[in-house]
Write a protein that holds these residues in place. Structure first.
Motif, PDB file in Angstrom:
ATOM      1  N   GLN A  39      47.119 -50.054  -8.379  1.00 28.60           N
ATOM      2  CA  GLN A  39      47.370 -51.471  -8.657  1.00 28.60           C
ATOM      3  C   GLN A  39      46.502 -51.966  -9.810  1.00 28.60           C
ATOM      4  O   GLN A  39      46.984 -52.667 -10.706  1.00 28.60           O
ATOM      5  CB  GLN A  39      47.073 -52.307  -7.408  1.00 28.60           C
ATOM      6  CG  GLN A  39      48.106 -52.194  -6.307  1.00 28.60           C
ATOM      7  CD  GLN A  39      47.723 -53.046  -5.108  1.00 28.60           C
ATOM      8  OE1 GLN A  39      46.570 -53.055  -4.676  1.00 28.60           O
ATOM      9  NE2 GLN A  39      48.680 -53.752  -4.558  1.00 28.60           N
ATOM     10  N   ILE A  42      47.602 -50.539 -13.241  1.00 27.01           N
ATOM     11  CA  ILE A  42      48.778 -51.237 -13.750  1.00 27.01           C
ATOM     12  C   ILE A  42      48.382 -52.594 -14.315  1.00 27.01           C
ATOM     13  O   ILE A  42      48.820 -53.005 -15.392  1.00 27.01           O
ATOM     14  CB  ILE A  42      49.832 -51.392 -12.641  1.00 27.01           C
ATOM     15  CG1 ILE A  42      50.392 -50.028 -12.234  1.00 27.01           C
ATOM     16  CG2 ILE A  42      50.971 -52.317 -13.103  1.00 27.01           C
ATOM     17  CD1 ILE A  42      51.265 -50.071 -10.987  1.00 27.01           C
ATOM     18  N   ARG A  46      48.692 -53.627 -18.305  1.00 24.33           N
ATOM     19  CA  ARG A  46      49.531 -54.758 -18.700  1.00 24.33           C
ATOM     20  C   ARG A  46      48.726 -55.788 -19.479  1.00 24.33           C
ATOM     21  O   ARG A  46      49.245 -56.431 -20.399  1.00 24.33           O
ATOM     22  CB  ARG A  46      50.165 -55.383 -17.456  1.00 24.33           C
ATOM     23  CG  ARG A  46      51.293 -54.521 -16.887  1.00 24.33           C
ATOM     24  CD  ARG A  46      51.864 -55.106 -15.617  1.00 24.33           C
ATOM     25  NE  ARG A  46      53.036 -54.351 -15.172  1.00 24.33           N
ATOM     26  CZ  ARG A  46      53.616 -54.484 -13.990  1.00 24.33           C
ATOM     27  NH1 ARG A  46      53.108 -55.364 -13.113  1.00 24.33           N
ATOM     28  NH2 ARG A  46      54.674 -53.776 -13.659  1.00 24.33           N
ATOM     29  N   GLY A  90      57.220 -47.507  -4.119  1.00 27.34           N
ATOM     30  CA  GLY A  90      58.140 -46.391  -4.289  1.00 27.34           C
ATOM     31  C   GLY A  90      58.382 -45.620  -3.015  1.00 27.34           C
ATOM     32  O   GLY A  90      58.879 -44.508  -3.030  1.00 27.34           O
ATOM     33  N   GLU A  95      52.237 -47.210  -6.124  1.00 24.43           N
ATOM     34  CA  GLU A  95      53.126 -47.615  -7.219  1.00 24.43           C
ATOM     35  C   GLU A  95      52.977 -46.668  -8.410  1.00 24.43           C
ATOM     36  O   GLU A  95      52.889 -47.090  -9.557  1.00 24.43           O
ATOM     37  CB  GLU A  95      52.806 -49.051  -7.635  1.00 24.43           C
ATOM     38  CG  GLU A  95      53.142 -50.080  -6.578  1.00 24.43           C
ATOM     39  CD  GLU A  95      52.954 -51.490  -7.091  1.00 24.43           C
ATOM     40  OE1 GLU A  95      53.901 -52.033  -7.700  1.00 24.43           O
ATOM     41  OE2 GLU A  95      51.858 -52.036  -6.900  1.00 24.43           O
ATOM     42  N   GLU A  97      55.063 -44.545  -9.744  1.00 27.85           N
ATOM     43  CA  GLU A  97      56.182 -44.557 -10.687  1.00 27.85           C
ATOM     44  C   GLU A  97      56.035 -45.720 -11.665  1.00 27.85           C
ATOM     45  O   GLU A  97      56.287 -45.580 -12.865  1.00 27.85           O
ATOM     46  CB  GLU A  97      57.499 -44.670  -9.914  1.00 27.85           C
ATOM     47  CG  GLU A  97      58.736 -44.685 -10.787  1.00 27.85           C
ATOM     48  CD  GLU A  97      60.001 -44.937  -9.994  1.00 27.85           C
ATOM     49  OE1 GLU A  97      61.007 -45.326 -10.614  1.00 27.85           O
ATOM     50  OE2 GLU A  97      59.976 -44.757  -8.755  1.00 27.85           O
ATOM     51  N   ASN A  98      55.601 -46.863 -11.145  1.00 26.49           N
ATOM     52  CA  ASN A  98      55.379 -48.045 -11.980  1.00 26.49           C
ATOM     53  C   ASN A  98      54.271 -47.786 -12.994  1.00 26.49           C
ATOM     54  O   ASN A  98      54.380 -48.159 -14.171  1.00 26.49           O
ATOM     55  CB  ASN A  98      55.011 -49.232 -11.077  1.00 26.49           C
ATOM     56  CG  ASN A  98      55.122 -50.564 -11.784  1.00 26.49           C
ATOM     57  OD1 ASN A  98      55.276 -50.635 -12.993  1.00 26.49           O
ATOM     58  ND2 ASN A  98      55.020 -51.638 -11.023  1.00 26.49           N
ATOM     59  N   GLN A 101      55.512 -45.502 -15.836  1.00 27.79           N
ATOM     60  CA  GLN A 101      56.356 -46.227 -16.780  1.00 27.79           C
ATOM     61  C   GLN A 101      55.533 -47.161 -17.669  1.00 27.79           C
ATOM     62  O   GLN A 101      55.841 -47.336 -18.848  1.00 27.79           O
ATOM     63  CB  GLN A 101      57.422 -47.016 -16.020  1.00 27.79           C
ATOM     64  CG  GLN A 101      58.611 -46.181 -15.577  1.00 27.79           C
ATOM     65  CD  GLN A 101      59.325 -45.566 -16.777  1.00 27.79           C
ATOM     66  OE1 GLN A 101      59.759 -46.256 -17.705  1.00 27.79           O
ATOM     67  NE2 GLN A 101      59.442 -44.251 -16.772  1.00 27.79           N
ATOM     68  N   THR A 102      54.488 -47.754 -17.093  1.00 21.79           N
ATOM     69  CA  THR A 102      53.641 -48.654 -17.872  1.00 21.79           C
ATOM     70  C   THR A 102      52.915 -47.905 -18.983  1.00 21.79           C
ATOM     71  O   THR A 102      52.847 -48.370 -20.128  1.00 21.79           O
ATOM     72  CB  THR A 102      52.626 -49.365 -16.959  1.00 21.79           C
ATOM     73  OG1 THR A 102      53.330 -50.068 -15.926  1.00 21.79           O
ATOM     74  CG2 THR A 102      51.783 -50.357 -17.743  1.00 21.79           C
ATOM     75  N   GLN A 232      63.260 -40.653 -16.214  1.00 17.79           N
ATOM     76  CA  GLN A 232      63.007 -41.770 -15.321  1.00 17.79           C
ATOM     77  C   GLN A 232      63.942 -41.747 -14.122  1.00 17.79           C
ATOM     78  O   GLN A 232      63.529 -42.003 -12.985  1.00 17.79           O
ATOM     79  CB  GLN A 232      63.147 -43.086 -16.082  1.00 17.79           C
ATOM     80  CG  GLN A 232      63.073 -44.341 -15.205  1.00 17.79           C
ATOM     81  CD  GLN A 232      61.772 -44.434 -14.432  1.00 17.79           C
ATOM     82  OE1 GLN A 232      60.783 -43.795 -14.775  1.00 17.79           O
ATOM     83  NE2 GLN A 232      61.761 -45.247 -13.387  1.00 17.79           N
ATOM     84  N   GLN A 236      62.924 -41.343 -10.040  1.00 22.74           N
ATOM     85  CA  GLN A 236      63.313 -42.199  -8.913  1.00 22.74           C
ATOM     86  C   GLN A 236      63.805 -41.361  -7.739  1.00 22.74           C
ATOM     87  O   GLN A 236      63.466 -41.627  -6.579  1.00 22.74           O
ATOM     88  CB  GLN A 236      64.379 -43.192  -9.368  1.00 22.74           C
ATOM     89  CG  GLN A 236      63.849 -44.220 -10.352  1.00 22.74           C
ATOM     90  CD  GLN A 236      64.937 -45.097 -10.937  1.00 22.74           C
ATOM     91  OE1 GLN A 236      66.082 -44.680 -11.087  1.00 22.74           O
ATOM     92  NE2 GLN A 236      64.582 -46.323 -11.278  1.00 22.74           N
TER      93      GLN A 236
END
Length: 271
Positions: A39, A42, A46, A90, A95, A97-98, A101-102, A232, A236
């Motif tokens: 967390q 991420i 960001r 997920g 998280e 996967e998140n 991607q970030t 991606q 998933q």
């Protein structure tokens, strides 16, 4: 130097002179990540994304022993997934996967400064970064199949783009560890430096990047990513299947053997 205003427990985050430095700060567990770690990662990625003063990000780990050794097995719950306070994660309580991607999508180069063990999920993190500079003492490898886990998305498919199919299968099937020099020879690492020069080497590369056009770098990163963007979808499916696998006795055997410091016994699952 600017310090992030949000209270962070698992990572260190600082911004100065156009560079954002993110440090996984759980040295007692070799910088293994738990749900909160992901967390926070991420969150600060960001923040670096949104800060127009930042042109490059450095990701590293605290201490000399480890960059990151993946998910903290002690945080893995009885139901298979990781203990997690809020969010979908997920399906596995993380998280991850998140986060992947970030790191891929932030329109700024990300340099992994690997200061020690980059194993399991920690290995995947450096693979996803744009560039990797490694300490001479760094070690690279996978552990998923040894502890009843896997990353069948970017951790395998994208790895194969970097080192080739045969080598990627070797890394995952055998779960051996490779030196920094071996990693460089297989194209997994861009540069190897003495341990006491690692952070400065990362800063020097970051400073060179800051001298380049930010728009050009952003478009180049998007172009590099385009060829592997289909992974991606595979990710998933991978994370969905992993959530189900974590509830099996087979996966539980891997976790328990690790925690109990005993040889794992997967033979019974081949009957």
């Amino acid at each position: 130097m600017e310090v992030f205003s949000v209270n962070l427990t698992d990572i260190l985050y600082e911004k100065a002179d156009g560079i954002a430095k993110i440090t996984i700060n759980r040295p007692k567990v070799y910088n293994a990540f738990r749900a909160r770690t992901i967390q926070e990662l991420i969150m600060v990625f960001r923040d670096a994304w949104d800060d127009n003063r930042i042109g490059v990000v450095i990701l590293t780990g605290t201490g000399e022993k480890a960059f990151c050794v993946g998910g903290d097995q002690k945080e893995k719950g009885d139901e298979g997934g990781y203990d997690y306070s809020g969010g979908l994660g997920g399906g596995i309580g993380l998280e991850i996967e998140n986060l992947h991607q970030t790191i891929r999508n932030i329109p700024k180069p990300v340099i992994a400064a690997v200061n020690g063990y980059a194993i399991g999920g920690g290995h995947v993190l450096h693979v996803i970064c744009d560039l990797t500079i490694a300490s001479e003492t760094a070690k690279f490898g996978q552990s998923g199949p040894k502890v009843g886990s896997y990353d069948a998305g970017f951790g395998s498919a994208y790895l194969a783009r970097i080192v080739g199919e045969k080598k990627a299968r070797e890394i995952w099937y055998l779960c051996e560890q490779y030196s920094a020099q071996e990693a460089k020879e297989m194209g997994l690492v861009n540069k190897v430096v003495p341990a006491d020069q690692l952070q400065q080497a990362a800063i020097e590369w970051a400073e060179k990047i800051l001298q380049k056009s930010p728009t050009a770098l952003k478009m180049l990163k998007y172009s590099f990513n385009a060829d592997s963007a289909n992974i991606q979808g595979i990710t998933q499916i991978s994370m969905g299947s992993l959530a189900m696998f974590y509830n099996t006795k087979e996966s539980e055997e891997g976790k328990n053997a690790f925690l109990e410091k005993r040889p794992v016994d997967f033979m019974k699952f081949r009957k």
